[in-house]
Design an enzyme around this catalytic site. Structure first.
Site, PDB file in Angstrom:
ATOM      1  N   LYS A 184     -77.714  41.196  25.953  1.00  0.00           N
ATOM      2  CA  LYS A 184     -77.559  39.763  25.668  1.00  0.00           C
ATOM      3  C   LYS A 184     -77.450  38.935  26.946  1.00  0.00           C
ATOM      4  O   LYS A 184     -78.016  37.851  27.035  1.00  0.00           O
ATOM      5  CB  LYS A 184     -76.323  39.534  24.778  1.00  0.00           C
ATOM      6  CG  LYS A 184     -76.630  39.862  23.314  1.00  0.00           C
ATOM      7  CD  LYS A 184     -75.391  39.965  22.463  1.00  0.00           C
ATOM      8  CE  LYS A 184     -74.731  38.652  22.189  1.00  0.00           C
ATOM      9  NZ  LYS A 184     -73.599  38.802  21.233  1.00  0.00           N
ATOM     10  N   ASN A 187     -80.206  30.696  28.485  1.00  0.00           N
ATOM     11  CA  ASN A 187     -79.288  29.550  28.594  1.00  0.00           C
ATOM     12  C   ASN A 187     -79.311  28.952  29.999  1.00  0.00           C
ATOM     13  O   ASN A 187     -79.304  27.728  30.174  1.00  0.00           O
ATOM     14  CB  ASN A 187     -77.855  29.980  28.272  1.00  0.00           C
ATOM     15  CG  ASN A 187     -77.653  30.237  26.785  1.00  0.00           C
ATOM     16  OD1 ASN A 187     -78.402  29.708  25.961  1.00  0.00           O
ATOM     17  ND2 ASN A 187     -76.676  31.036  26.440  1.00  0.00           N
ATOM     18  N   TYR A 200     -80.343  48.067  30.161  1.00  0.00           N
ATOM     19  CA  TYR A 200     -80.235  47.312  31.418  1.00  0.00           C
ATOM     20  C   TYR A 200     -81.636  47.014  31.965  1.00  0.00           C
ATOM     21  O   TYR A 200     -81.978  45.868  32.256  1.00  0.00           O
ATOM     22  CB  TYR A 200     -79.447  48.148  32.416  1.00  0.00           C
ATOM     23  CG  TYR A 200     -79.208  47.517  33.771  1.00  0.00           C
ATOM     24  CD1 TYR A 200     -78.372  46.410  33.912  1.00  0.00           C
ATOM     25  CD2 TYR A 200     -79.785  48.049  34.925  1.00  0.00           C
ATOM     26  CE1 TYR A 200     -78.120  45.857  35.166  1.00  0.00           C
ATOM     27  CE2 TYR A 200     -79.532  47.503  36.178  1.00  0.00           C
ATOM     28  CZ  TYR A 200     -78.700  46.409  36.291  1.00  0.00           C
ATOM     29  OH  TYR A 200     -78.453  45.865  37.534  1.00  0.00           O
TER      30      TYR A 200
HETATM   31  P1  NAD Z   1     -70.253  43.308  38.756  1.00  0.00           P
HETATM   32  O1  NAD Z   1     -70.025  44.030  37.478  1.00  0.00           O
HETATM   33  O2  NAD Z   1     -69.274  43.489  39.855  1.00  0.00           O
HETATM   34  O3  NAD Z   1     -70.389  41.754  38.481  1.00  0.00           O
HETATM   35  C1  NAD Z   1     -70.974  41.215  37.328  1.00  0.00           C
HETATM   36  C2  NAD Z   1     -70.134  40.042  36.879  1.00  0.00           C
HETATM   37  O4  NAD Z   1     -70.752  39.421  35.730  1.00  0.00           O
HETATM   38  C3  NAD Z   1     -68.716  40.440  36.448  1.00  0.00           C
HETATM   39  O5  NAD Z   1     -67.758  39.630  37.070  1.00  0.00           O
HETATM   40  C4  NAD Z   1     -68.728  40.229  34.923  1.00  0.00           C
HETATM   41  O6  NAD Z   1     -67.451  39.917  34.411  1.00  0.00           O
HETATM   42  C5  NAD Z   1     -69.740  39.099  34.785  1.00  0.00           C
HETATM   43  N1  NAD Z   1     -70.360  39.017  33.459  1.00  0.00           N
HETATM   44  C6  NAD Z   1     -70.952  40.007  32.754  1.00  0.00           C
HETATM   45  N2  NAD Z   1     -71.388  39.532  31.571  1.00  0.00           N
HETATM   46  C7  NAD Z   1     -71.086  38.217  31.528  1.00  0.00           C
HETATM   47  C8  NAD Z   1     -71.286  37.170  30.580  1.00  0.00           C
HETATM   48  N3  NAD Z   1     -71.886  37.411  29.405  1.00  0.00           N
HETATM   49  N4  NAD Z   1     -70.851  35.917  30.873  1.00  0.00           N
HETATM   50  C9  NAD Z   1     -70.235  35.655  32.057  1.00  0.00           C
HETATM   51  N5  NAD Z   1     -70.009  36.603  32.990  1.00  0.00           N
HETATM   52  C10 NAD Z   1     -70.431  37.869  32.727  1.00  0.00           C
HETATM   53  O7  NAD Z   1     -71.725  43.706  39.257  1.00  0.00           O
HETATM   54  P2  NAD Z   1     -72.462  43.384  40.636  1.00  0.00           P
HETATM   55  O8  NAD Z   1     -72.741  44.636  41.334  1.00  0.00           O
HETATM   56  O9  NAD Z   1     -71.774  42.294  41.341  1.00  0.00           O
HETATM   57  O10 NAD Z   1     -73.863  42.842  40.089  1.00  0.00           O
HETATM   58  C11 NAD Z   1     -74.124  41.457  39.977  1.00  0.00           C
HETATM   59  C12 NAD Z   1     -75.574  41.240  39.605  1.00  0.00           C
HETATM   60  O11 NAD Z   1     -76.439  41.830  40.574  1.00  0.00           O
HETATM   61  C13 NAD Z   1     -75.956  41.824  38.249  1.00  0.00           C
HETATM   62  O12 NAD Z   1     -76.837  40.949  37.601  1.00  0.00           O
HETATM   63  C14 NAD Z   1     -76.676  43.100  38.624  1.00  0.00           C
HETATM   64  O13 NAD Z   1     -77.619  43.477  37.663  1.00  0.00           O
HETATM   65  C15 NAD Z   1     -77.341  42.712  39.937  1.00  0.00           C
HETATM   66  N6  NAD Z   1     -77.601  43.881  40.781  1.00  0.00           N
HETATM   67  C16 NAD Z   1     -76.605  44.468  41.487  1.00  0.00           C
HETATM   68  C17 NAD Z   1     -76.884  45.591  42.253  1.00  0.00           C
HETATM   69  C18 NAD Z   1     -75.827  46.260  43.092  1.00  0.00           C
HETATM   70  O14 NAD Z   1     -76.127  47.254  43.750  1.00  0.00           O
HETATM   71  N7  NAD Z   1     -74.605  45.770  43.159  1.00  0.00           N
HETATM   72  C19 NAD Z   1     -78.182  46.128  42.275  1.00  0.00           C
HETATM   73  C20 NAD Z   1     -79.165  45.513  41.512  1.00  0.00           C
HETATM   74  C21 NAD Z   1     -78.875  44.382  40.778  1.00  0.00           C
END
Ligand code: NAD
Ligand code: UDP
Length: 329
Positions: free
Chosen positions: A93, A101, A147
């Site tokens: 979602k 959104n 994912y």
């Molecule tokens: P993380 O889990 O630390 O952070 C994700 C944040 O999104 C969390 O604070 C969570 O509470 C918030 N969140 C999730 N669903 C939500 C919703 N419906 N509404 C509002 N907030 C919501 O993960 P991260 O490592 O910081 O990753 C952040 C982004 O970067 C993600 O989109 C992830 O797919 C992408 N990404 C990260 C990596 C990595 O290596 N860290 C690699 C590829 C992509």
């Protein structure tokens, strides 16, 4: 007037570092998060700042932000394999409805939007290293599909808004990134190994450890994302560190770094775990004049120091985050 940027997923690992960066660069930051995998402690140092505000909101619901918005960075999404296996529908979602959104908000505000895509769009890649024109090898119905496919849909809808509505969009394909503020028990390999080393446990290598990853330090990642946002390039760009290592060699590096006496133990390789992953960053080099600067040795030292500074209580709270209050998926 100061530029105003909305960052979703702001209480998470990458989102919180992005908040720091944009505040340092003189922007007003509107942070949004529902705290499902994130933690307010990652941004609590920012609440005192006049240019910082926080909305506790789930972006899969209609997103409203009063006032002007110049830029949106959509980073809300579970990101660790264990997280998104535990909350698969939330993951689908936030990548689909949430992205829709935020694109709608960007259109309304006439803002430029950057979305956090991932190397997972390449799945278990048959092309190595991965270039942006590789279409990927994803098992749509496997456990990681929730994912990977959410992120692939996210890219498609973003390009559709760009082409149909003329929206200014940016797509970052982020490869494994690490650093302070990763959640100790999110299951990702770096916090997992460091946590095990600090607790005196054996390091759990999945499979025979011959699978590879290429780890990017968070400061490099944030700089790459910042440059991409400010560029005029709307096709996907890989942002990561091309320095590839096998997970077994990496486990041995961690044992050395932490001066640990523990052993390596082998566990079953999770289904569809990509066997190799390395970004081709030629595009980022050319368009953004960017490449990573922090070596793994430097980055891992800073990361290790961060985890070492956590309280004993946090270190030994080894269970995975409880998502039960978000159980309505
Ligand atoms: P993380 O889990 O630390 O952070 C994700 C944040 O999104 C969390 O604070 C969570 O509470 C918030 N969140 C999730 N669903 C939500 C919703 N419906 N509404 C509002 N907030 C919501 O993960 P991260 O490592 O910081 O990753 C952040 C982004 O970067 C993600 O989109 C992830 O797919 C992408 N990404 C990260 C990596 C990595 O290596 N860290 C690699 C590829 C992509
Ligand atoms: N991994 C491991 N032991 C662990 C956690 C992960 O061997 O305790 C492996 C995992 O199977 C994968 C790699 O480390 O091959 C990176 O896993 P991570 O969850 O960090 O991210 P992924 O790149 O798979 O999304």
């Amino acid at each position: 007037m100061k530029k105003r940027v909305l960052i979703t997923g702001a209480a998470g690992f990458l989102g919180s570092h992005l908040c720091d960066k944009f505040l340092e660069e003189g922007y007003q930051v509107v942070a949004m998060d529902n705290l499902i995998t994130g933690d307010l402690k990652n941004i609590e140092h920012l609440f005192k700042l006049e240019d910082f505000e926080f909305y506790h909101h789930d972006v899969t619901k209609f997103v409203h932000v009063p006032g002007h918005v110049d830029y949106i960075l959509h980073f809300a999404s579970p990101a660790s394999p264990i997280d998104y296996l535990k909350i698969p529908i939330q993951t689908l979602k936030v990548g689909s409805l949430g992205t829709h959104n935020l694109l709608g908000l960007a259109k309304e505000k006439n803002a430029r939007i950057l979305i956090a895509s991932t190397s997972e769009v390449y799945g278990d890649p048959l092309v190595h290293p991965q270039t942006e024109d590789y279409y990927g090898n994803v098992n749509t119905i496997g456990p990681r599909g929730v994912y990977d496919e959410a992120k692939r849909f996210q890219e498609s809808i973003t390009m559709a808004y760009h082409r149909f509505h003329g929206l200014e969009t940016r797509i970052a394909r982020i490869f494994n990134t690490y650093g302070p503020r990763m959640r100790l028990n999110d299951g990702r390999v770096i916090p997992a190994f460091i946590g095990q080393a600090l607790r005196g446990e054996d390091l759990t290598v999945f499979g025979d450890g011959s699978q590879t990853r290429s780890f990017c330090y968070v400061d490099d990642q944030v700089e790459g994302l910042y440059r991409l946002l400010l560029s005029d390039y709307s096709l996907p760009v890989n942002i990561g560190n091309p320095h590839e290592i096998s997970i077994l060699d990496f486990a041995n590096e961690i044992l050395k770094l932490t001066a640990s006496e523990q052993k390596i133990v082998y566990k079953e390789l999770p289904q569809d775990d990509p066997l190799q992953r390395q970004p081709d960053i030629s595009r980022a080099k050319e368009i953004l004049q960017w490449e990573p600067k922090v070596t793994r040795e430097q980055g891992m030292k800073k990361t290790f120091d961060y985890f070492k500074s956590l309280s004993k209580e946090e270190l030994f709270k080894s269970e995975h985050k409880d998502f039960s209050k978000h159980i309505r998926q």
